[in-house]
Design an enzyme around this catalytic site. Structure first.
Site, PDB file in Angstrom:
ATOM      1  N   SER A 100       0.847  -1.184   0.000  1.00  0.00           N
ATOM      2  CA  SER A 100       0.000   0.000   0.000  1.00  0.00           C
ATOM      3  C   SER A 100       0.881   1.231   0.000  1.00  0.00           C
ATOM      4  O   SER A 100       1.930   1.250   0.652  1.00  0.00           O
ATOM      5  CB  SER A 100      -0.915   0.009   1.235  1.00  0.00           C
ATOM      6  OG  SER A 100      -1.715   1.173   1.275  1.00  0.00           O
ATOM      7  N   LYS A 139     -14.946  -5.050  -5.327  1.00  0.00           N
ATOM      8  CA  LYS A 139     -15.872  -4.424  -6.267  1.00  0.00           C
ATOM      9  C   LYS A 139     -15.581  -2.934  -6.372  1.00  0.00           C
ATOM     10  O   LYS A 139     -15.134  -2.321  -5.387  1.00  0.00           O
ATOM     11  CB  LYS A 139     -17.315  -4.700  -5.851  1.00  0.00           C
ATOM     12  CG  LYS A 139     -17.749  -4.032  -4.535  1.00  0.00           C
ATOM     13  CD  LYS A 139     -18.243  -2.629  -4.753  1.00  0.00           C
ATOM     14  CE  LYS A 139     -18.483  -1.891  -3.466  1.00  0.00           C
ATOM     15  NZ  LYS A 139     -18.807  -0.471  -3.644  1.00  0.00           N
TER      16      LYS A 139
END
Length: 309
Positions: free
Chosen positions: A37, A91
């Site tokens: 990240s 998603k």
């Protein structure tokens, strides 16, 4: 016993801490071994700034969960698949339909699992509603998905950028339920998308669908809701009314609330992903994303007041 799937997470944001990490920790099929990240880490795990750096440094990773914003997901997924890793896509699965099609082809060519996850499909009311509508034909559907963006996406600039989906980020959850429970396919007839004059993604949308037989589906998405949030789907059927509330957590038939199992959306997603990996299969469904793409293609653009966090 099979050994645990060594899993890494890429993109460590709010949804990872709230949902992914608890679901993974509770699933013995997975061993979380690393994260990548730009800004955050997972406590107790090796953390890296990029997926490339992580894959080069940590041997034996079997699979990756990609949880960064959709605009950046395709390249990371290509890197993972090229390195022989199974891929779980948060998603929406990508910024465009073409991206997902390319990833599906690459996964198939390399005999790897690609999973387009739609967490709202695993809400406890969804499968009972699907079974009811299979037995009692729907005649009309109303979708009301209204929430406060300041509560759920504070200071998340990516979501207002092109490709960030705007109000379709939550709205696609509703569309994932609709495409799961309806016994027939639907298509968009017309739409209106409201764009703040300082943003590249919509803050509200009104969509009109129908199926091949003319059954109407009307959906309203809005990010300006304050107070009680609304995540409801109301279906008129040949046998009366069916309603899903709280994003699919509750179900009423003929006005009577039905008993349901406990909510377990993300644990269910990871059980599904583990099964796909063990079986050597993929699950790639882009129906909700296709409806969003159709809305951007067909929708009338309306400019509204500027939005500021």
């Amino acid at each position: 016993m099979m050994s645990a799937i060594k899993l890494a997470i890429v993109g460590v944001g709010k949804i990872v801490h709230d949902q992914h990490l608890p679901a993974i920790a509770a699933n013995p099929d997975f061993q979380l071994v690393a994260s990548a990240s730009r800004h955050n880490i997972v406590d107790g795990l090796p953390g890296f700034k990029s997926i490339e750096e992580m894959l080069a440094a940590v041997p034996g990773i079997d699979a990756v969960s990609l949880c960064m914003p959709p605009q950046y997901r395709y390249q990371a997924a290509r890197v993972a698949l090229a390195a022989g890793k199974h891929v779980f896509l948060e998603k929406p699965p990508g910024a465009t339909l073409s991206e997902v099609a390319d990833l599906e082809a690459l996964a198939a060519a390399k005999s790897l699992t690609l999973f387009t996850s739609w967490h709202s499909r695993y809400a406890p009311a969804v499968q009972p509603a699907k079974a009811h509508l299979a037995a009692h034909a729907p005649t009309a559907m109303q979708v009301i998905w209204k929430e406060d963006v300041r509560q759920w996406h504070p200071n998340q600039e990516w979501i207002w950028q092109a490709g960030g989906l705007g109000v379709f980020d939550p709205g696609i959850n509703a569309l994932s339920i609709v495409t799961e429970i309806l016994p027939s396919l639907i298509f968009l007839n017309r739409a209106t998308l409201e764009f703040p004059d300082n943003r590249d993604a919509p803050i509200a949308a009104e969509l009109h669908f129908q199926d091949g037989g003319g059954m109407p589906v009307h959906a309203v998405f809005d990010w300006r809701q304050t107070g009680k949030q609304s995540w409801d789907i109301v279906v008129q059927t040949s046998d009366g009314e069916l309603k899903l509330g709280d994003g699919g957590a509750r179900l009423w038939v003929h006005g009577v609330e039905q008993p349901l199992t406990k909510e377990a959306e993300y644990p269910s997603l990871y059980r599904r992903f583990a099964g796909l990996v063990r079986e050597g299969r993929s699950d790639v469904d882009v129906a909700p994303l296709r409806h969003v793409a159709d809305a951007f293609m067909l929708g009338q653009r309306k400019v509204v007041d500027a939005f500021h966090d």
